[in-house]
Design a protein around this motif. Structure first.
Motif, PDB file in Angstrom:
ATOM      1  N   ILE A   7      43.556  22.355  38.051  1.00  0.00           N
ATOM      2  CA  ILE A   7      42.366  22.546  37.220  1.00  0.00           C
ATOM      3  C   ILE A   7      41.652  21.221  37.017  1.00  0.00           C
ATOM      4  O   ILE A   7      42.274  20.205  36.682  1.00  0.00           O
ATOM      5  N   GLY A   8      40.342  21.236  37.174  1.00  0.00           N
ATOM      6  CA  GLY A   8      39.513  20.076  36.856  1.00  0.00           C
ATOM      7  C   GLY A   8      38.807  20.327  35.540  1.00  0.00           C
ATOM      8  O   GLY A   8      37.888  21.160  35.475  1.00  0.00           O
ATOM      9  N   TRP A   9      39.210  19.651  34.494  1.00  0.00           N
ATOM     10  CA  TRP A   9      38.690  19.938  33.158  1.00  0.00           C
ATOM     11  C   TRP A   9      37.262  19.461  32.949  1.00  0.00           C
ATOM     12  O   TRP A   9      36.637  19.775  31.916  1.00  0.00           O
ATOM     13  N   SER A  10      36.721  18.734  33.886  1.00  0.00           N
ATOM     14  CA  SER A  10      35.317  18.319  33.760  1.00  0.00           C
ATOM     15  C   SER A  10      34.364  19.474  34.053  1.00  0.00           C
ATOM     16  O   SER A  10      33.174  19.401  33.722  1.00  0.00           O
ATOM     17  N   ALA A  11      34.875  20.557  34.667  1.00  0.00           N
ATOM     18  CA  ALA A  11      34.050  21.747  34.898  1.00  0.00           C
ATOM     19  C   ALA A  11      33.852  22.486  33.582  1.00  0.00           C
ATOM     20  O   ALA A  11      34.647  22.356  32.646  1.00  0.00           O
ATOM     21  N   GLY A  12      32.798  23.279  33.503  1.00  0.00           N
ATOM     22  CA  GLY A  12      32.537  24.047  32.294  1.00  0.00           C
ATOM     23  C   GLY A  12      33.613  25.091  32.044  1.00  0.00           C
ATOM     24  O   GLY A  12      34.349  25.485  32.952  1.00  0.00           O
ATOM     25  N   ALA A  13      33.711  25.560  30.785  1.00  0.00           N
ATOM     26  CA  ALA A  13      34.764  26.501  30.405  1.00  0.00           C
ATOM     27  C   ALA A  13      34.724  27.783  31.232  1.00  0.00           C
ATOM     28  O   ALA A  13      35.767  28.312  31.622  1.00  0.00           O
ATOM     29  N   GLU A  14      33.526  28.296  31.526  1.00  0.00           N
ATOM     30  CA  GLU A  14      33.431  29.524  32.310  1.00  0.00           C
ATOM     31  C   GLU A  14      33.922  29.298  33.734  1.00  0.00           C
ATOM     32  O   GLU A  14      34.593  30.159  34.321  1.00  0.00           O
ATOM     33  N   GLN A  15      33.627  28.146  34.300  1.00  0.00           N
ATOM     34  CA  GLN A  15      34.119  27.817  35.640  1.00  0.00           C
ATOM     35  C   GLN A  15      35.640  27.708  35.660  1.00  0.00           C
ATOM     36  O   GLN A  15      36.292  28.193  36.583  1.00  0.00           O
ATOM     37  N   VAL A  16      36.201  27.089  34.639  1.00  0.00           N
ATOM     38  CA  VAL A  16      37.661  26.968  34.568  1.00  0.00           C
ATOM     39  C   VAL A  16      38.290  28.343  34.387  1.00  0.00           C
ATOM     40  O   VAL A  16      39.324  28.654  34.989  1.00  0.00           O
ATOM     41  N   ARG A  17      37.677  29.189  33.563  1.00  0.00           N
ATOM     42  CA  ARG A  17      38.195  30.550  33.376  1.00  0.00           C
ATOM     43  C   ARG A  17      38.235  31.295  34.709  1.00  0.00           C
ATOM     44  O   ARG A  17      39.228  31.967  35.040  1.00  0.00           O
ATOM     45  N   ASN A  18      37.167  31.201  35.489  1.00  0.00           N
ATOM     46  CA  ASN A  18      37.129  31.850  36.799  1.00  0.00           C
ATOM     47  C   ASN A  18      38.185  31.261  37.732  1.00  0.00           C
ATOM     48  O   ASN A  18      38.801  31.980  38.519  1.00  0.00           O
ATOM     49  N   PHE A  19      38.369  29.950  37.643  1.00  0.00           N
ATOM     50  CA  PHE A  19      39.371  29.281  38.469  1.00  0.00           C
ATOM     51  C   PHE A  19      40.767  29.812  38.155  1.00  0.00           C
ATOM     52  O   PHE A  19      41.561  30.102  39.054  1.00  0.00           O
ATOM     53  N   VAL A  20      41.055  29.974  36.873  1.00  0.00           N
ATOM     54  CA  VAL A  20      42.367  30.459  36.442  1.00  0.00           C
ATOM     55  C   VAL A  20      42.588  31.889  36.923  1.00  0.00           C
ATOM     56  O   VAL A  20      43.631  32.212  37.502  1.00  0.00           O
ATOM     57  N   ARG A  21      41.625  32.778  36.698  1.00  0.00           N
ATOM     58  CA  ARG A  21      41.836  34.168  37.102  1.00  0.00           C
ATOM     59  C   ARG A  21      41.794  34.338  38.628  1.00  0.00           C
ATOM     60  O   ARG A  21      42.399  35.252  39.173  1.00  0.00           O
ATOM     61  N   GLY A  22      41.128  33.404  39.305  1.00  0.00           N
ATOM     62  CA  GLY A  22      41.106  33.440  40.763  1.00  0.00           C
ATOM     63  C   GLY A  22      42.421  33.033  41.400  1.00  0.00           C
ATOM     64  O   GLY A  22      42.611  33.217  42.603  1.00  0.00           O
ATOM     65  N   LEU A  23      43.327  32.488  40.592  1.00  0.00           N
ATOM     66  CA  LEU A  23      44.635  32.067  41.097  1.00  0.00           C
ATOM     67  C   LEU A  23      45.787  32.755  40.363  1.00  0.00           C
ATOM     68  O   LEU A  23      46.946  32.394  40.544  1.00  0.00           O
ATOM     69  N   SER A  24      45.459  33.729  39.525  1.00  0.00           N
ATOM     70  CA  SER A  24      46.470  34.405  38.719  1.00  0.00           C
ATOM     71  C   SER A  24      46.791  35.791  39.272  1.00  0.00           C
ATOM     72  O   SER A  24      45.883  36.558  39.592  1.00  0.00           O
ATOM     73  N   PRO A  25      48.067  36.134  39.436  1.00  0.00           N
ATOM     74  CA  PRO A  25      49.244  35.372  39.004  1.00  0.00           C
ATOM     75  C   PRO A  25      49.788  34.404  40.063  1.00  0.00           C
ATOM     76  O   PRO A  25      50.625  33.571  39.748  1.00  0.00           O
ATOM     77  N   VAL A  26      49.374  34.554  41.306  1.00  0.00           N
ATOM     78  CA  VAL A  26      49.897  33.712  42.387  1.00  0.00           C
ATOM     79  C   VAL A  26      48.730  33.124  43.170  1.00  0.00           C
ATOM     80  O   VAL A  26      47.774  33.842  43.484  1.00  0.00           O
ATOM     81  N   PRO A  27      48.767  31.828  43.451  1.00  0.00           N
ATOM     82  CA  PRO A  27      49.834  30.842  43.224  1.00  0.00           C
ATOM     83  C   PRO A  27      49.835  30.234  41.829  1.00  0.00           C
ATOM     84  O   PRO A  27      50.763  29.546  41.444  1.00  0.00           O
ATOM     85  N   GLY A  28      48.781  30.467  41.060  1.00  0.00           N
ATOM     86  CA  GLY A  28      48.709  29.952  39.699  1.00  0.00           C
ATOM     87  C   GLY A  28      47.929  28.655  39.599  1.00  0.00           C
ATOM     88  O   GLY A  28      48.216  27.700  40.324  1.00  0.00           O
ATOM     89  N   ALA A  29      46.926  28.631  38.723  1.00  0.00           N
ATOM     90  CA  ALA A  29      46.199  27.389  38.454  1.00  0.00           C
ATOM     91  C   ALA A  29      47.066  26.509  37.561  1.00  0.00           C
ATOM     92  O   ALA A  29      47.706  26.992  36.632  1.00  0.00           O
ATOM     93  N   TRP A  30      47.088  25.217  37.843  1.00  0.00           N
ATOM     94  CA  TRP A  30      47.975  24.344  37.080  1.00  0.00           C
ATOM     95  C   TRP A  30      47.269  23.095  36.579  1.00  0.00           C
ATOM     96  O   TRP A  30      46.215  22.697  37.074  1.00  0.00           O
TER      97      TRP A  30
END
Length: 346
Positions: free
Chosen positions: A241-264
């Motif tokens: 995860i790159g925290w410099s991205a906006g919250a909505e972008q990070v949310r999409n990043f997390v769900r795009g990798l959930s549950p496998v391989p998982g955003a970390w």
């Protein structure tokens, strides 16, 4: 009936007989669970699958001493299908073995890149079931990247293989809506079934067209000025995860990798100790984070923790997993943590 009428009638019957689906000799190529429903649909539809090609068994366990067969291999052996597991697709022994099955069509679902000597072998060619609406999201991880990029729609495509990756002429496409809260598991399951459906419809088109169905160059599917989004293979490095991205972008990043391989990310303690942390479910929240550095953890309440993302936006974490621990709710995580505000994510 004169000679010419009889000749035409006999010829028509011959063509009709040749293109019955039972006489279409198919080699199926695939490895993961995603490919199994398509193979099952072909068998249920009485298509003649003469052989299956899949990846070699994968070493698992602490010392890699146990070999785990692919989902496709397990299904194929249960149904009495010959299974080939080449290490190298250009190996001459494998190529000759493949040729011996005399297939006139090959179907590929979630498999590796094929050399020309393989994909060009059958008379009717080789088509691939791809989990995206080509030409968008060419590559190894189209489902993940569509969600990561916040797409509201994806789909499946069938196309004939050619020299480059995912660039061949498209035979069919079917769309699939991505709900705003969907993760990879939801979209994966939906496209897995849709892929089986489109494969059967593509086979029907091939039979109806005497082996030469209408197909469209991908350039004709693009609109003026359209930018193509790639779907490269996922590695540990591009799942961070790159925290410099906006919250909505990070949310999409997390769900795009959930549950496998998982955003970390990395949880950094007051003493500087770092612990890998995976995130599985998050949501955007409002709040005051003025002046806070991206990655700063804010305790919104006893059961809620929020992280400062880019542009001062806030992302609440719902489910997570510390390295060596089980997946848990954020509330349970906070119950075991003291002074969470003294930690941050990097």
């Amino acid at each position: 009936m004169n000679f010419f009428t009889l000749h035409f009638f006999t010829f028509s019957l011959l063509i009709f007989y040749i293109m019955q689906k039972e006489d279409l000799r198919i080699v199926f190529m695939g490895t993961p669970e995603f490919a199994v429903p398509t193979l099952k649909a072909m068998l249920d539809g009485c298509y003649h699958v003469v052989a299956v090609v899949t990846q070699p068994d994968k070493p698992v366990g602490r010392h890699g001493s146990v070999l785990q067969p692919s989902a496709v291999k397990q299904f194929s052996l249960e149904h009495g299908l010959p299974v080939l597991q080449p290490v190298k697709m250009k190996d001459s022994a494998f190529v000759e073995q493949l040729r011996s099955f005399q297939a006139n069509l090959q179907v590929v679902v979630a498999f590796r890149m094929l050399p020309e000597v393989v994909w060009d072998m059958p008379a009717y060619g080789t088509f691939n079931v791809h989990a995206a609406l080509l030409p968008q999201y060419r590559g190894a991880a189209p489902i993940n990247w569509a969600i990561i990029n916040g797409e509201q729609q994806t789909g499946v495509s069938t196309f004939f293989l050619d020299h480059d990756i995912d660039t061949g002429r498209v035979i069919m496409q079917k769309p699939f809506r991505i709900p705003s809260d969907a993760d990879v598991e939801y979209v994966y399951d939906g496209l897995m079934q849709l892929g089986a459906d489109i494969c059967i419809e593509t086979l029907e088109r091939i039979i109806a067209a005497d082996g030469s169905p209408v197909s469209i160059p991908q350039t004709e599917l693009m609109t003026a000025g359209e930018v193509l989004k790639p779907a490269p293979k996922l590695f540990k490095e591009n799942c961070r995860i790159g925290w410099s991205a906006g919250a909505e972008q990070v949310r999409n990043f997390v769900r795009g990798l959930s549950p496998v391989p998982g955003a970390w990310t990395v949880l950094v303690g007051p003493d500087g100790r770092e612990t890998p942390l995976k995130l599985y479910r998050t949501h955007v929240v409002s709040g005051d984070s003025a002046g806070a550095v991206a990655g700063t953890i804010l305790s919104v309440s006893r059961n809620t923790m929020a992280v400062v993302a880019g542009q001062g936006t806030l992302l609440a974490i719902d489910e997570l997993q510390l390295a060596g621990k089980k997946r848990m709710r954020a509330a349970d995580f906070l119950n075991g943590m003291k002074e969470i505000e003294n930690y941050f994510l990097r």
